[in-house]
Design a protein around this motif. Structure first.
Motif, mmCIF file in Angstrom:
data_model
loop_
_atom_site.group_PDB
_atom_site.id
_atom_site.type_symbol
_atom_site.label_atom_id
_atom_site.label_comp_id
_atom_site.label_asym_id
_atom_site.label_seq_id
_atom_site.Cartn_x
_atom_site.Cartn_y
_atom_site.Cartn_z
ATOM 1 N N ASN A 193 8.981 11.822 -15.092
ATOM 2 C CA ASN A 193 7.952 11.617 -14.076
ATOM 3 C C ASN A 193 7.407 12.990 -13.674
ATOM 4 O O ASN A 193 8.147 13.835 -13.175
ATOM 5 C CB ASN A 193 8.567 10.887 -12.882
ATOM 6 C CG ASN A 193 7.554 10.493 -11.825
ATOM 7 O OD1 ASN A 193 6.897 11.346 -11.251
ATOM 8 N ND2 ASN A 193 7.457 9.198 -11.554
ATOM 9 N N SER A 194 6.124 13.194 -13.920
ATOM 10 C CA SER A 194 5.544 14.527 -13.721
ATOM 11 C C SER A 194 5.071 14.786 -12.296
ATOM 12 O O SER A 194 4.581 15.878 -11.991
ATOM 13 C CB SER A 194 4.379 14.733 -14.695
ATOM 14 O OG SER A 194 3.322 13.841 -14.394
ATOM 15 N N SER A 195 5.231 13.825 -11.400
ATOM 16 C CA SER A 195 4.684 13.973 -10.048
ATOM 17 C C SER A 195 5.253 15.189 -9.320
ATOM 18 O O SER A 195 4.556 15.833 -8.537
ATOM 19 C CB SER A 195 4.952 12.714 -9.220
ATOM 20 O OG SER A 195 6.337 12.531 -9.018
ATOM 21 N N GLY A 196 6.527 15.507 -9.593
ATOM 22 C CA GLY A 196 7.154 16.631 -8.905
ATOM 23 C C GLY A 196 6.514 17.971 -9.203
ATOM 24 O O GLY A 196 6.635 18.923 -8.420
ATOM 25 N N LEU A 197 5.800 18.067 -10.331
ATOM 26 C CA LEU A 197 5.158 19.332 -10.699
ATOM 27 C C LEU A 197 4.064 19.709 -9.702
ATOM 28 O O LEU A 197 3.755 20.889 -9.534
ATOM 29 C CB LEU A 197 4.583 19.246 -12.117
ATOM 30 C CG LEU A 197 5.610 19.030 -13.233
ATOM 31 C CD1 LEU A 197 4.904 18.786 -14.561
ATOM 32 C CD2 LEU A 197 6.552 20.221 -13.342
ATOM 33 N N GLY A 198 3.488 18.704 -9.059
ATOM 34 C CA GLY A 198 2.455 18.971 -8.060
ATOM 35 C C GLY A 198 2.980 18.953 -6.644
ATOM 36 O O GLY A 198 2.203 19.038 -5.685
ATOM 37 N N MET A 199 4.304 18.828 -6.500
ATOM 38 C CA MET A 199 4.941 18.808 -5.185
ATOM 39 C C MET A 199 5.732 20.098 -4.971
ATOM 40 O O MET A 199 5.783 20.970 -5.830
ATOM 41 C CB MET A 199 5.852 17.587 -5.070
ATOM 42 C CG MET A 199 5.122 16.268 -5.173
ATOM 43 S SD MET A 199 6.251 14.853 -5.044
ATOM 44 C CE MET A 199 5.081 13.502 -5.054
ATOM 45 N N LYS A 200 6.369 20.191 -3.837
ATOM 46 C CA LYS A 200 7.075 21.423 -3.483
ATOM 47 C C LYS A 200 8.257 21.717 -4.400
ATOM 48 O O LYS A 200 8.649 22.878 -4.545
ATOM 49 C CB LYS A 200 7.541 21.346 -2.031
ATOM 50 C CG LYS A 200 6.397 21.366 -1.033
ATOM 51 C CD LYS A 200 6.896 21.257 0.401
ATOM 52 C CE LYS A 200 5.727 21.243 1.386
ATOM 53 N NZ LYS A 200 6.189 21.123 2.792
ATOM 54 N N ILE A 201 8.837 20.687 -5.028
ATOM 55 C CA ILE A 201 10.002 20.949 -5.886
ATOM 56 C C ILE A 201 9.602 21.587 -7.212
ATOM 57 O O ILE A 201 10.422 22.209 -7.881
ATOM 58 C CB ILE A 201 10.816 19.663 -6.141
ATOM 59 C CG1 ILE A 201 9.941 18.567 -6.766
ATOM 60 C CG2 ILE A 201 11.491 19.190 -4.884
ATOM 61 C CD1 ILE A 201 10.745 17.366 -7.215
ATOM 62 N N LYS A 202 8.337 21.416 -7.634
ATOM 63 C CA LYS A 202 7.791 22.083 -8.825
ATOM 64 C C LYS A 202 8.608 21.807 -10.094
ATOM 65 O O LYS A 202 8.797 22.690 -10.923
ATOM 66 C CB LYS A 202 7.694 23.602 -8.595
ATOM 67 C CG LYS A 202 6.844 24.005 -7.415
ATOM 68 C CD LYS A 202 5.416 23.532 -7.556
ATOM 69 C CE LYS A 202 4.578 23.948 -6.346
ATOM 70 N NZ LYS A 202 3.221 23.354 -6.367
ATOM 71 N N GLU A 203 9.092 20.586 -10.240
ATOM 72 C CA GLU A 203 9.808 20.206 -11.459
ATOM 73 C C GLU A 203 9.632 18.721 -11.700
ATOM 74 O O GLU A 203 9.275 17.964 -10.796
ATOM 75 C CB GLU A 203 11.297 20.550 -11.376
ATOM 76 C CG GLU A 203 12.067 19.770 -10.321
ATOM 77 C CD GLU A 203 13.539 20.140 -10.253
ATOM 78 O OE1 GLU A 203 13.916 21.198 -10.811
ATOM 79 O OE2 GLU A 203 14.312 19.384 -9.636
ATOM 80 N N THR A 204 9.872 18.310 -12.945
ATOM 81 C CA THR A 204 9.790 16.887 -13.264
ATOM 82 C C THR A 204 10.971 16.146 -12.639
ATOM 83 O O THR A 204 11.979 16.728 -12.257
ATOM 84 C CB THR A 204 9.807 16.669 -14.783
ATOM 85 O OG1 THR A 204 10.997 17.261 -15.327
ATOM 86 C CG2 THR A 204 8.584 17.262 -15.441
ATOM 87 N N LEU A 205 10.817 14.855 -12.548
ATOM 88 C CA LEU A 205 11.879 13.966 -12.061
ATOM 89 C C LEU A 205 12.298 13.069 -13.222
ATOM 90 O O LEU A 205 11.524 12.206 -13.609
ATOM 91 C CB LEU A 205 11.375 13.104 -10.893
ATOM 92 C CG LEU A 205 10.696 13.835 -9.725
ATOM 93 C CD1 LEU A 205 10.008 12.843 -8.822
ATOM 94 C CD2 LEU A 205 11.702 14.654 -8.946
ATOM 95 N N PRO A 206 13.477 13.232 -13.817
ATOM 96 C CA PRO A 206 14.483 14.236 -13.484
ATOM 97 C C PRO A 206 14.116 15.588 -14.083
ATOM 98 O O PRO A 206 13.191 15.683 -14.902
ATOM 99 C CB PRO A 206 15.747 13.674 -14.148
ATOM 100 C CG PRO A 206 15.232 12.971 -15.358
ATOM 101 C CD PRO A 206 13.929 12.357 -14.925
#
Length: 231
Positions: A193-206
């Motif tokens: 899930n690429s959403s984390g790349l645009g969030m503060k965690i800056k990484e994929t989930l997982p």
């Protein structure tokens, strides 16, 4: 080939965009395959008739856009089935809907808690919460009536990303390995899930190390999803 197997439209409670707009934007971006996976979060108080009707409308949306964009975009009729074991009888009905091509399993909240999005982590026992989260995922992947496991590290979006609380996922490696091993054994997919790349965690989930670990444990299939709620 660019694919996106996790998107939402106005049939999801947290999205206001028609699926036609999502599809047109996908074509503009060079995407060749898209799945509409509107939210279907279950709990014991679920309005079953309303949920089934919403699924039917979502399937109709996907079918309509698939016909309209035939030759430009392959449209998959999917669903994001949240917390299926919180209302297993309804989940069993949903997975038997023949028109559904693709079922994402997700866990947005653990039993007797709100969605991780709403929790105040300054007041929560984070290790206990994460242990409960991974335990519930273990039980659901054993249930096995889905195609891909969505955003395995979903709570990290908020615990680490929004609250800045440090979590070492290696503390939960045994449970994560069990989840990945069951998926691999059953021939199921793990979502990147690429959403984390645009969030503060800056990484994929997982994150990448878990994706690699899935492969080490015999995993063969991944799906890639943006989790888009906006075009």
């Amino acid at each position: 080939m660019l694919t996106d197997l996790h998107t939402h439209c106005e049939r999801s409670f947290d999205c206001e965009v028609p699926f036609s707009v999502m599809c047109d934007t996908a074509v503009e971006c060079g995407v060749k395959v898209i799945a509409l996976t509107d939210h279907c979060d279950l709990n014991m108080e679920s309005d079953e008739a309303e949920i089934i009707e919403n699924i039917r409308l979502s399937i109709a949306d996907a079918s309509e856009q698939g016909k309209r964009l035939q030759g430009s975009l392959k449209v998959i009729r999917g669903i994001e089935l949240g917390q299926p074991l919180h209302n297993q009888s309804l989940a069993e009905r949903i997975v038997k809907i023949e028109e559904l091509d693709f079922i994402l399993f997700s866990l947005h909240e653990v039993m007797n808690k709100q969605d991780f999005y709403y929790l105040d982590y300054n007041k929560e026992d984070v290790p206990s919460l994460l242990n409960q989260y991974f335990d519930e995922i273990i039980e659901t992947v054993k249930w096995n009536k889905f195609d891909s496991l969505a955003h395995l590290t979903y709570p990290i979006r908020y615990i680490c990303g929004e609250y800045g609380i440090s979590v070492d996922l290696l503390d939960y490696k045994e449970k994560i390995d069990e989840i990945l091993s069951i998926l691999a054994k059953n021939g199921k997919a793990l979502e990147v899930n690429s959403s984390g790349l645009g969030m503060k965690i800056k990484e994929t989930l997982p994150p990448e190390w878990i994706i690699k670990r899935f492969r080490e444990l015999g995993g063969e299939y991944i799906t890639v999803g943006s989790d888009s709620h906006l075009p």
